[in-house]
Design a protein around this motif. Structure first.
Motif, short mmCIF file in Angstrom:
data_model
loop_
_atom_site.label_atom_id
_atom_site.label_comp_id
_atom_site.label_asym_id
_atom_site.label_seq_id
_atom_site.Cartn_x
_atom_site.Cartn_y
_atom_site.Cartn_z
N MET A 1 -8.11 26.54 -3.97
CA MET A 1 -8.27 26.07 -2.45
C MET A 1 -6.41 25.16 -2.54
N PRO A 2 -6.06 24.40 -1.76
CA PRO A 2 -5.05 23.58 -1.94
C PRO A 2 -4.90 22.43 -1.67
N ILE A 3 -4.44 22.28 -1.81
CA ILE A 3 -3.84 20.41 -2.64
C ILE A 3 -3.99 20.41 -0.70
N LYS A 4 -5.02 19.08 -0.42
CA LYS A 4 -4.73 18.25 1.19
C LYS A 4 -4.74 16.99 1.09
N ALA A 5 -5.34 16.36 0.01
CA ALA A 5 -4.94 14.97 -1.06
C ALA A 5 -4.91 14.00 -1.78
N ILE A 6 -3.32 13.64 -2.27
CA ILE A 6 -3.17 13.14 -2.97
C ILE A 6 -3.71 11.45 -3.11
N LEU A 7 -4.45 11.45 -4.37
CA LEU A 7 -4.54 9.80 -4.84
C LEU A 7 -3.86 9.50 -5.94
N THR A 8 -3.40 8.27 -6.05
CA THR A 8 -2.50 7.95 -7.24
C THR A 8 -2.68 6.76 -7.72
N ASP A 9 -3.21 6.74 -8.58
CA ASP A 9 -2.92 5.16 -9.42
C ASP A 9 -1.83 4.76 -9.36
N ILE A 10 -1.79 3.38 -9.56
CA ILE A 10 -0.61 2.51 -9.55
C ILE A 10 0.54 2.34 -10.39
N GLU A 11 -0.11 0.32 -11.37
CA GLU A 11 0.78 0.17 -12.61
C GLU A 11 0.62 2.11 -13.53
N GLY A 12 1.75 2.01 -14.15
CA GLY A 12 2.70 3.04 -14.57
C GLY A 12 2.61 4.38 -14.07
N THR A 13 2.44 4.22 -12.64
CA THR A 13 2.13 5.17 -12.06
C THR A 13 3.48 5.28 -10.60
N THR A 14 3.72 5.23 -9.75
CA THR A 14 4.13 4.40 -8.77
C THR A 14 5.09 3.36 -9.24
N SER A 15 3.97 2.54 -10.12
CA SER A 15 4.79 1.12 -9.79
C SER A 15 4.88 0.62 -11.56
N ALA A 16 6.16 0.00 -11.72
CA ALA A 16 5.91 -0.19 -13.19
C ALA A 16 4.76 -1.54 -13.77
N VAL A 17 4.34 -0.84 -15.46
CA VAL A 17 3.63 -1.55 -15.87
C VAL A 17 4.11 -3.29 -15.98
N SER A 18 5.92 -3.55 -16.18
CA SER A 18 5.94 -4.68 -16.17
C SER A 18 5.39 -5.25 -14.80
N PHE A 19 5.99 -4.99 -14.22
CA PHE A 19 5.65 -5.65 -13.15
C PHE A 19 4.61 -6.57 -12.08
N VAL A 20 3.66 -5.68 -12.86
CA VAL A 20 1.86 -6.42 -13.29
C VAL A 20 1.82 -6.99 -14.50
N PHE A 21 2.33 -6.70 -15.60
CA PHE A 21 1.82 -8.24 -16.27
C PHE A 21 3.36 -8.84 -16.34
#
Length: 227
Positions: A1-21
């Motif tokens: 089945m082709p991908i129709k949706a993308i589910l993403t984490d934030i911390e360490g994925t789209t954004s730096a862990v350092s931004f959170v901490f």
């Protein structure tokens, strides 16, 4: 089945862990006490304070004791839903005042925009509250990215290392799990998503390894059509 949706984490994925901490947590730690003292009677705040009292096992704790409990949870990075909600309220004030700007990696910004244009439905799943997620993307250094997303999920749907959480997200999205690609930097989250039937791709921005999963160092290397 082709991908129709993308589910993403934030911390360490789209954004730096350092931004959170290094940015968000210290900001909440500094401003949360006065925020709670000044606004404890507001319904939205009062609801979360009561939830924190229940979770801590101290239903009769006064406001100063609740502040102490919540600061301890921040220091321990505890994934408490009430804490996340209250942090989100504090961060919202910081974003509105221009004291905070959401960090999103440039490669993530470019890929999210590209995938949106290509017709993929984009969703977020983070341990931070939905409100906090909207703030990071809505007040990002790159501008308002919220129009790119179709929905947001936090731990109210379940914890991120539990298979059932991803099964529930697939139901909420309205797609078979096999048509969803999940992105994260945590192998246990990737394992849970895969067991639920999702495709997975790990982000290893700091050079770590994610055993058993395809892993890349940048969103530039992810091609949803290849799954």
């Amino acid at each position: 089945m082709p991908i129709k949706a993308i589910l993403t984490d934030i911390e360490g994925t789209t954004s730096a862990v350092s931004f959170v901490f290094d940015v968000l947590f210290p900001y909440a730690q500094k401003h949360l006490p006065d925020f709670l003292r000044n606004r404890a009677t507001e319904p939205a705040v009062a609801t979360q304070l009561e939830a924190a009292r229940r979770e801590s096992g101290e239903p009769d704790a006064d406001i100063e004791r609740v502040v102490e409990i919540l600061l301890g949870w921040i220091a321990a990075d505890r994934k408490a839903t009430s804490l996340k909600a209250l942090q989100g309220m504090v961060w919202a004030e910081g974003y509105r005042a221009g004291q905070l700007k959401g960090h999103v990696y440039p490669d993530a910004v470019a890929a999210l925009r590209r995938w949106h244009e290509q017709g993929y439905a984009l969703y977020v799943y983070s341990s931070g509250s939905v409100q906090a997620q909207r703030l990071i993307f809505g007040c990002a250094e790159a501008g308002d990215l919220t129009p790119l997303f179709s929905g947001y999920f936090d731990t109210s749907i379940g914890h991120k290392r539990e298979v059932e959480s991803y099964a529930q997200i697939a139901v909420s999205i309205g797609l078979p799990a096999g048509e969803v690609l999940f992105l994260s930097d945590v192998v246990e989250e990737l394992d849970a998503a895969r067991k639920a039937g999702m495709h997975t791709c790990g982000l290893v921005r700091e050079g770590a390894s994610l055993t058993g999963h395809q892993a890349v160092a940048s969103f530039d290397a992810i091609d949803p059509a290849g799954y």
